[in-house]
Design an enzyme around this catalytic site. Structure first.
Site, PDB file in Angstrom:
ATOM      1  N   CYS A  74      30.627 -66.329  19.975  1.00 19.89           N
ATOM      2  CA  CYS A  74      30.994 -65.651  18.723  1.00 19.89           C
ATOM      3  C   CYS A  74      32.491 -65.372  18.652  1.00 19.89           C
ATOM      4  CB  CYS A  74      30.210 -64.338  18.611  1.00 19.89           C
ATOM      5  SG  CYS A  74      30.245 -63.642  16.940  1.00 19.89           S
ATOM      6  N   ASP A 131      23.167 -55.146  21.219  1.00 18.66           N
ATOM      7  CA  ASP A 131      24.571 -55.130  21.609  1.00 18.66           C
ATOM      8  C   ASP A 131      24.916 -53.744  22.136  1.00 18.66           C
ATOM      9  OD1 ASP A 131      27.203 -55.853  21.931  1.00 18.66           O
ATOM     10  OD2 ASP A 131      27.683 -55.973  19.804  1.00 18.66           O
TER      11      ASP A 131
END
Length: 221
Positions: A8, A131
């Site tokens: 990412c 996360d």
């Protein structure tokens, strides 16, 4: 199911090439002006075209408006919309229905109670991302802070949707994370960077290789 690997916050062509040649399944492009990984639509389109047919393109947004999402979808044609803000399950459902795209919802985790709402998000999204919850500071970003959390909290988690792990992962610890959590995938950003927003191709290749190696070990057990 094969482990999903996502790189990412990509900002350069060499990082795209490293990710797809190493075998990453997804590449993430960030649309959040406060992030050092933020891209214009034009820059993102060029990177997405480079990955087309080789990896799924994920557009990361943070509490984006419908107008913002319309601009991103029209200019980028992503495969997945990643919602990385404070979006409610109702908002996630509306985005998924309104744009007819797969939606990944990120959920910040620092303790067991943070998983209480996961079922509601699983019901309205296609993928989930657990996360590390960002620190409560003015300059903290929703993701890409390089922080980990206690992976035992999500070990074996199965809410009925694929779940990816993020937060503080890097080539040196991703194998342990894969073996311990047994989740559907891993997602890395700052852990493969030489500087904020600048991906290191060698670190990308090492990350993907380590993740795949750990998956192979699990399949042989």
């Amino acid at each position: 199911m094969s482990l999903l690997v996502k790189i990412c916050g990509i900002t350069t062509p060499d990082a795209i090439d490293a990710a797809v040649s190493a075998g990453a399944d997804m590449i993430g492009l960030v649309f959040f002006p406060k992030s050092p990984r933020h891209l214009s639509i034009t820059a993102a389109r060029s990177l997405a075209d480079r990955a087309a047919g080789r990896a799924r393109v994920v557009a990361l947004t943070v509490d984006a408006t419908d107008e913002d999402l319309e601009t991103i979808v029209a200019g980028l044609s992503p495969d997945v919309l990643q919602l990385h803000g404070e979006e409610t399950p109702e908002r996630v459902a509306a985005v998924r229905a309104g744009f007819s795209l797969s939606v990944m919802k990120a959920v910040g985790v620092s303790e067991a109670s943070d998983l209480a709402g996961l079922a509601a998000y699983a019901a309205v999204s296609d993928l989930l991302l657990v996360d590390a919850k960002p620190p409560k500071t003015a300059d903290a970003l929703p993701g890409g802070n390089g922080l980990t959390f206690d992976w035992r909290l999500v070990a074996g988690l199965d809410p009925g949707r694929p779940v990816m792990l993020s937060g503080g992962l890097h080539p040196g610890n991703v194998a342990e994370a894969v073996r311990l959590t047994r989740l559907s995938g891993v997602d890395v950003s700052s852990g493969v960077e030489s500087a904020p927003g600048r991906k290191d191709p060698d670190r990308i290749r090492a990350f993907v290789a380590a993740a795949r190696s750990a998956q192979g070990e699990g399949e042989r057990e």
